[in-house]
Design a protein around this motif. Structure first.
Motif, PDB file in Angstrom:
ATOM      1  N   CYS A  65       0.819  -1.222   0.000  1.00 53.62           N
ATOM      2  CA  CYS A  65       0.000   0.000   0.000  1.00 53.62           C
ATOM      3  C   CYS A  65       0.850   1.269   0.000  1.00 53.62           C
ATOM      4  O   CYS A  65       0.513   2.241  -0.667  1.00 53.62           O
ATOM      5  CB  CYS A  65      -0.939  -0.010   1.197  1.00 53.62           C
ATOM      6  N   HIS A  70      -1.670   3.374  -2.248  1.00 52.93           N
ATOM      7  CA  HIS A  70      -3.067   2.983  -2.102  1.00 52.93           C
ATOM      8  C   HIS A  70      -3.831   4.086  -1.364  1.00 52.93           C
ATOM      9  O   HIS A  70      -3.241   4.865  -0.629  1.00 52.93           O
ATOM     10  CB  HIS A  70      -3.169   1.658  -1.326  1.00 52.93           C
ATOM     11  N   CYS A  72      -5.661   3.784   1.104  1.00 59.78           N
ATOM     12  CA  CYS A  72      -5.884   3.461   2.519  1.00 59.78           C
ATOM     13  C   CYS A  72      -4.888   4.206   3.409  1.00 59.78           C
ATOM     14  O   CYS A  72      -4.027   4.942   2.914  1.00 59.78           O
ATOM     15  CB  CYS A  72      -5.758   1.951   2.732  1.00 59.78           C
ATOM     16  N   TRP A 114      -4.283  -5.338  -3.166  1.00 56.78           N
ATOM     17  CA  TRP A 114      -3.554  -4.509  -2.211  1.00 56.78           C
ATOM     18  C   TRP A 114      -3.258  -5.309  -0.951  1.00 56.78           C
ATOM     19  O   TRP A 114      -4.078  -6.128  -0.516  1.00 56.78           O
ATOM     20  CB  TRP A 114      -4.368  -3.262  -1.877  1.00 56.78           C
ATOM     21  N   CYS A 116      -3.341  -4.468   2.096  1.00 51.39           N
ATOM     22  CA  CYS A 116      -4.319  -4.303   3.185  1.00 51.39           C
ATOM     23  C   CYS A 116      -5.546  -5.186   2.963  1.00 51.39           C
ATOM     24  O   CYS A 116      -6.295  -5.448   3.900  1.00 51.39           O
ATOM     25  CB  CYS A 116      -4.718  -2.837   3.341  1.00 51.39           C
TER      26      CYS A 116
END
Ligand SMILES: [Zn+2]
Length: 166
Positions: A65, A70, A72, A114, A116
């Motif tokens: 990530c 990403h 997040c 991803w 996560c």
């Protein structure tokens, strides 16, 4: 200065960039257990994808990530050396886009997973989704191969260059 966190980060980086990282293993084990066969880190394809399913004409990338920006929490920019990280992560991002465009141009589908999305709480769901995307791709290929009419049911058509979970 954040010398320590930079050191930690470069350690994290070498871990992420090395082969057989844990998230990648999770995906591989699950696919293998479900009867999928694949090749790893195929250098002859753009971006040397982590997992390549030749039969499905599909390349899977397991993205960290932080390194691939990403949306997040882990994908956020560090608070120090902002310019350095912005440049570096932008380059990574540009490269990711180019790689996927090239693969699409060569007739490959891409799936991005991803890191996560492989955390214990959501892992099972993510792995099932990957399998269902692959099954959709396979169905679509079969329709094409046998020139079945459009009315033959396909639940969801797989996109070209599908990004999982974006
Ligand atoms: Zn993430």
């Amino acid at each position: 200065m954040d010398t320590i966190s930079q050191e930690q980060r470069s350690r994290t980086m070498s871990k992420i960039h090395s082969k057989n990282t844990k998230p990648e293993l999770l995906v591989r084990r699950y696919l293998y257990a479900n009867g999928f066969r694949y090749r790893l880190n195929v250098k002859t394809l753009p971006g040397s994808p982590d997992i390549v399913l030749a039969k499905y004409h599909t390349a899977i990338f397991i993205h960290g990530c932080f390194w691939h920006s990403h949306s997040c929490l882990q994908g956020r920019l560090p608070k120090s050396n902002v310019e350095f990280w912005t440049n570096k992560l932008n380059r990574n991002h540009e490269r990711d886009i180019t790689v996927r465009e090239q693969l699409t141009a060569f007739g490959w589908k891409t799936i991005v997973v991803w890191e996560c999305q492989l955390k214990p709480a959501v892992r099972e769901q993510t792995l099932k989704e990957i399998v269902s995307i692959l099954n959709e791709i396979n169905l679509k290929q079969l329709h094409k191969k046998y020139q079945l009419p459009e009315s033959t049911p396909i639940r969801i058509a797989a996109e070209d260059a599908k990004t999982y979970g974006e």
